[in-house]
Design a protein around this motif. Structure first.
Motif, PDB file in Angstrom:
ATOM      1  N   HIS A 339      -4.519 -16.295   2.611  1.00  0.00           N
ATOM      2  CA  HIS A 339      -3.880 -15.019   2.954  1.00  0.00           C
ATOM      3  C   HIS A 339      -3.600 -14.215   1.676  1.00  0.00           C
ATOM      4  N   TYR A 340      -3.046 -14.874   0.673  1.00  0.00           N
ATOM      5  CA  TYR A 340      -2.758 -14.184  -0.586  1.00  0.00           C
ATOM      6  C   TYR A 340      -4.029 -13.580  -1.189  1.00  0.00           C
ATOM      7  N   TYR A 341      -5.097 -14.347  -1.191  1.00  0.00           N
ATOM      8  CA  TYR A 341      -6.368 -13.854  -1.748  1.00  0.00           C
ATOM      9  C   TYR A 341      -6.869 -12.628  -0.978  1.00  0.00           C
ATOM     10  N   GLN A 342      -6.766 -12.668   0.351  1.00  0.00           N
ATOM     11  CA  GLN A 342      -7.270 -11.535   1.136  1.00  0.00           C
ATOM     12  C   GLN A 342      -6.370 -10.299   0.983  1.00  0.00           C
ATOM     13  N   VAL A 343      -5.067 -10.510   0.838  1.00  0.00           N
ATOM     14  CA  VAL A 343      -4.170  -9.380   0.560  1.00  0.00           C
ATOM     15  C   VAL A 343      -4.522  -8.759  -0.789  1.00  0.00           C
ATOM     16  N   LEU A 344      -4.825  -9.618  -1.766  1.00  0.00           N
ATOM     17  CA  LEU A 344      -5.247  -9.126  -3.081  1.00  0.00           C
ATOM     18  C   LEU A 344      -6.523  -8.294  -2.966  1.00  0.00           C
ATOM     19  N   MET A 345      -7.498  -8.772  -2.196  1.00  0.00           N
ATOM     20  CA  MET A 345      -8.762  -8.030  -2.038  1.00  0.00           C
ATOM     21  C   MET A 345      -8.519  -6.682  -1.359  1.00  0.00           C
ATOM     22  N   GLN A 346      -7.642  -6.674  -0.339  1.00  0.00           N
ATOM     23  CA  GLN A 346      -7.343  -5.406   0.341  1.00  0.00           C
ATOM     24  C   GLN A 346      -6.655  -4.438  -0.623  1.00  0.00           C
ATOM     25  N   GLY A 347      -5.775  -4.957  -1.449  1.00  0.00           N
ATOM     26  CA  GLY A 347      -5.121  -4.110  -2.443  1.00  0.00           C
ATOM     27  C   GLY A 347      -6.119  -3.514  -3.429  1.00  0.00           C
ATOM     28  N   LEU A 348      -7.085  -4.315  -3.858  1.00  0.00           N
ATOM     29  CA  LEU A 348      -8.129  -3.821  -4.766  1.00  0.00           C
ATOM     30  C   LEU A 348      -8.978  -2.755  -4.080  1.00  0.00           C
ATOM     31  N   ARG A 349      -9.373  -3.010  -2.824  1.00  0.00           N
ATOM     32  CA  ARG A 349     -10.187  -2.024  -2.093  1.00  0.00           C
ATOM     33  C   ARG A 349      -9.436  -0.703  -1.934  1.00  0.00           C
ATOM     34  N   ASP A 350      -8.163  -0.797  -1.553  1.00  0.00           N
ATOM     35  CA  ASP A 350      -7.364   0.414  -1.346  1.00  0.00           C
ATOM     36  C   ASP A 350      -7.192   1.189  -2.657  1.00  0.00           C
ATOM     37  N   ALA A 351      -6.961   0.470  -3.758  1.00  0.00           N
ATOM     38  CA  ALA A 351      -6.735   1.126  -5.044  1.00  0.00           C
ATOM     39  C   ALA A 351      -8.006   1.823  -5.533  1.00  0.00           C
ATOM     40  N   ILE A 352      -9.166   1.163  -5.369  1.00  0.00           N
ATOM     41  CA  ILE A 352     -10.431   1.783  -5.782  1.00  0.00           C
ATOM     42  C   ILE A 352     -10.687   3.030  -4.947  1.00  0.00           C
ATOM     43  N   ALA A 353     -10.385   2.960  -3.653  1.00  0.00           N
ATOM     44  CA  ALA A 353     -10.669   4.071  -2.735  1.00  0.00           C
ATOM     45  C   ALA A 353      -9.940   5.346  -3.128  1.00  0.00           C
ATOM     46  N   VAL A 354      -8.756   5.204  -3.736  1.00  0.00           N
ATOM     47  CA  VAL A 354      -7.978   6.398  -4.106  1.00  0.00           C
ATOM     48  C   VAL A 354      -7.947   6.625  -5.619  1.00  0.00           C
ATOM     49  N   GLY A 355      -8.796   5.860  -6.366  1.00  0.00           N
ATOM     50  CA  GLY A 355      -8.879   6.074  -7.807  1.00  0.00           C
ATOM     51  C   GLY A 355      -7.663   5.628  -8.582  1.00  0.00           C
ATOM     52  N   ARG A 356      -6.976   4.583  -8.079  1.00  0.00           N
ATOM     53  CA  ARG A 356      -5.750   4.116  -8.744  1.00  0.00           C
ATOM     54  C   ARG A 356      -5.839   2.646  -9.136  1.00  0.00           C
ATOM     55  N   LEU A 357      -7.034   2.206  -9.496  1.00  0.00           N
ATOM     56  CA  LEU A 357      -7.218   0.791  -9.819  1.00  0.00           C
ATOM     57  C   LEU A 357      -6.412   0.386 -11.055  1.00  0.00           C
ATOM     58  N   ALA A 358      -6.395   1.225 -12.066  1.00  0.00           N
ATOM     59  CA  ALA A 358      -5.689   0.863 -13.307  1.00  0.00           C
ATOM     60  C   ALA A 358      -4.216   0.567 -13.046  1.00  0.00           C
ATOM     61  N   GLY A 359      -3.588   1.371 -12.219  1.00  0.00           N
ATOM     62  CA  GLY A 359      -2.190   1.137 -11.886  1.00  0.00           C
ATOM     63  C   GLY A 359      -1.990  -0.136 -11.100  1.00  0.00           C
ATOM     64  N   PHE A 360      -2.904  -0.397 -10.161  1.00  0.00           N
ATOM     65  CA  PHE A 360      -2.833  -1.623  -9.366  1.00  0.00           C
ATOM     66  C   PHE A 360      -2.964  -2.847 -10.268  1.00  0.00           C
ATOM     67  N   VAL A 361      -3.931  -2.799 -11.173  1.00  0.00           N
ATOM     68  CA  VAL A 361      -4.162  -3.938 -12.072  1.00  0.00           C
ATOM     69  C   VAL A 361      -2.951  -4.154 -12.984  1.00  0.00           C
ATOM     70  N   ALA A 362      -2.361  -3.075 -13.472  1.00  0.00           N
ATOM     71  CA  ALA A 362      -1.180  -3.197 -14.334  1.00  0.00           C
ATOM     72  C   ALA A 362      -0.026  -3.859 -13.594  1.00  0.00           C
ATOM     73  N   SER A 363       0.208  -3.463 -12.338  1.00  0.00           N
ATOM     74  CA  SER A 363       1.311  -4.063 -11.578  1.00  0.00           C
ATOM     75  C   SER A 363       0.983  -5.508 -11.204  1.00  0.00           C
ATOM     76  N   PHE A 364      -0.295  -5.814 -10.979  1.00  0.00           N
ATOM     77  CA  PHE A 364      -0.728  -7.189 -10.712  1.00  0.00           C
ATOM     78  C   PHE A 364      -0.360  -8.086 -11.893  1.00  0.00           C
ATOM     79  N   HIS A 365      -0.713  -7.660 -13.104  1.00  0.00           N
ATOM     80  CA  HIS A 365      -0.436  -8.477 -14.289  1.00  0.00           C
ATOM     81  C   HIS A 365       1.067  -8.543 -14.580  1.00  0.00           C
ATOM     82  N   ALA A 366       1.774  -7.452 -14.334  1.00  0.00           N
ATOM     83  CA  ALA A 366       3.221  -7.453 -14.554  1.00  0.00           C
ATOM     84  C   ALA A 366       3.917  -8.434 -13.611  1.00  0.00           C
ATOM     85  N   GLY A 367       3.476  -8.463 -12.362  1.00  0.00           N
ATOM     86  CA  GLY A 367       4.052  -9.396 -11.400  1.00  0.00           C
ATOM     87  C   GLY A 367       3.851 -10.840 -11.808  1.00  0.00           C
ATOM     88  N   ARG A 368       2.635 -11.161 -12.248  1.00  0.00           N
ATOM     89  CA  ARG A 368       2.345 -12.530 -12.668  1.00  0.00           C
ATOM     90  C   ARG A 368       3.146 -12.910 -13.912  1.00  0.00           C
TER      91      ARG A 368
END
Length: 376
Positions: A339-368
């Motif tokens: 489930h976690y992996y698929q939520v991550l993939m959906q988050g990546l797809r959504d971020a790419i779709a709106v041109g906000r991948l860099a922000g998504f990746v930054a928050s991903f690394h900050a969370g970890r």
């Protein structure tokens, strides 16, 4: 492109892409993570539970299925989809990687690989033609070429020799695959960590022509930095209008980095294998439920997660069933990880779709980097 099999890119953000692969058995949203169902089962999961996590496609294993229960038996029983009760797309690997990992139990020639079964020592011959036959008997939707994957580190000469053998096998795989409407054949780029060899391999595959292309020979011990350095250029050698599949990857940060570099598909045993050893993946990184700090903790594993493990059970319970080797521990943590992996993939797809991948990746690394919640 195979009849009934199409790939469209809906949006890009830097090198990253989001889109969809359409097959007769359903659509695969990309970038996609494919759970691994080695022996016609994702361990500790029902097929409908795997689907509930958001998976669009599963991976099956040619080597294991050819040995047990045999491809011929699966075909006689109606094919792999019916056999394992999964009606959506299935990708099968070629068996090459598993055979190569047998070491002294195998003998490699131009023809193929002769090997002894790890189950009973019985002798088998796997060639490009036999791999295509097995995958046709299984009825998989996406078929992989038969290739050799050398373990790294290896000398450049060894990698070059192996890659050129794989390219000859790729042509034989293409010839043996023939015309199978509704089924796709992917070529596999090799070449280790050497740019010129990767480029040579990509050209050889493109000249043959495939429905999709995999980046093979990574995640075999070279380390993330070396893998990313190859992914900085290798996907760009492949046709932009075909899916790009990174085989055997990986940890969540591997996946995010691969998507940033233009990869569309990935698979890995990690989420299911980790679940069976008491390891959980969360936005805050990895959590080991075996640790004593969880034994009195009434809180959920991840309060933001909607999987059954997090909505119905406490960390204390998960700790208890993991320590007691209860089967439900493997079931709940595997479900959570997938489930976690698929939520991550959906988050990546959504971020790419709106041109906000860099922000998504930054928050991903900050969370970890923040680490797990403080103990009680």
């Amino acid at each position: 492109m195979a009849t009934g099999f199409t790939f469209t890119v809906a949006a890009t953000d830097g090198a990253a892409r989001t889109g969809a692969i359409k097959t007769p058995r359903g659509e695969i949203r990309t970038p996609a993570f494919m759970p691994v169902g080695t022996a016609a089962t994702v361990k500790a999961m029902l097929p409908e539970s795997v689907r509930a996590t958001g998976a669009d496609i599963l991976l099956g294993n040619t080597y294991h299925l050819m040995l047990r229960p045999t491809a011929e038996r699966i075909a006689a029983l109606g094919g792999l989809h019916r056999f394992m009760n999964w009606d959506r797309p299935i990708l099968t690997d070629s068996g090459g990687f598993q055979v190569m990992s047998l070491g002294p139990l195998r003998k490699l020639t131009e023809e193929g690989v002769r090997f002894s079964s790890h189950l009973d020592g019985s002798k088998h011959m796997l060639t490009p033609e036999r791999s295509m036959e097995i995958q046709a008997l299984l009825g998989s939707d996406i078929v992989m070429c038969f290739d050799e994957c050398p373990a790294l580190p290896a000398t450049e000469a060894e990698v070059a020799k192996s890659m050129r053998l794989s390219m000859r096998w790729a042509q034989r795989s293409r010839d043996a695959f023939g015309d199978r409407p509704g089924h796709a054949l992917f070529g596999i780029m090799q070449g280790g960590v050497t740019r010129d060899l990767r480029q040579e391999s990509a050209k050889a595959l493109t000249d043959i022509g495939f429905d999709g292309y995999a980046v093979g020979g990574l995640a075999v011990g070279e380390g993330q930095e070396a893998m990313f350095s190859v992914l900085d250029y290798a996907p760009g050698f492949l046709p932009a209008d075909k899916p790009r599949y990174l085989m055997g990857v990986g940890k969540p940060d591997d996946i995010v980095g691969a998507v940033e570099r233009g990869i569309d598909m990935m698979d890995c045993v990690l989420p299911s294998r980790s679940g069976r050893t008491g390891q959980a993946w969360t936005p805050r990184g990895q959590v080991n439920l075996r640790n004593a700090r969880h034994k009195d903790d009434p809180r959920p594993l991840d309060e933001s997660c909607t999987c059954p493990a997090c909505t119905g059970y406490s960390r204390a319970y998960l700790h208890h069933v993991v320590k007691s080797d209860e089967i439900i521990g493997s079931m709940l943590l595997t479900w959570h990880n997938l489930h976690y992996y698929q939520v991550l993939m959906q988050g990546l797809r959504d971020a790419i779709a709106v041109g906000r991948l860099a922000g998504f990746v930054a928050s991903f690394h900050a969370g970890r980097a923040s680490g797990d919640i403080d103990p009680l």
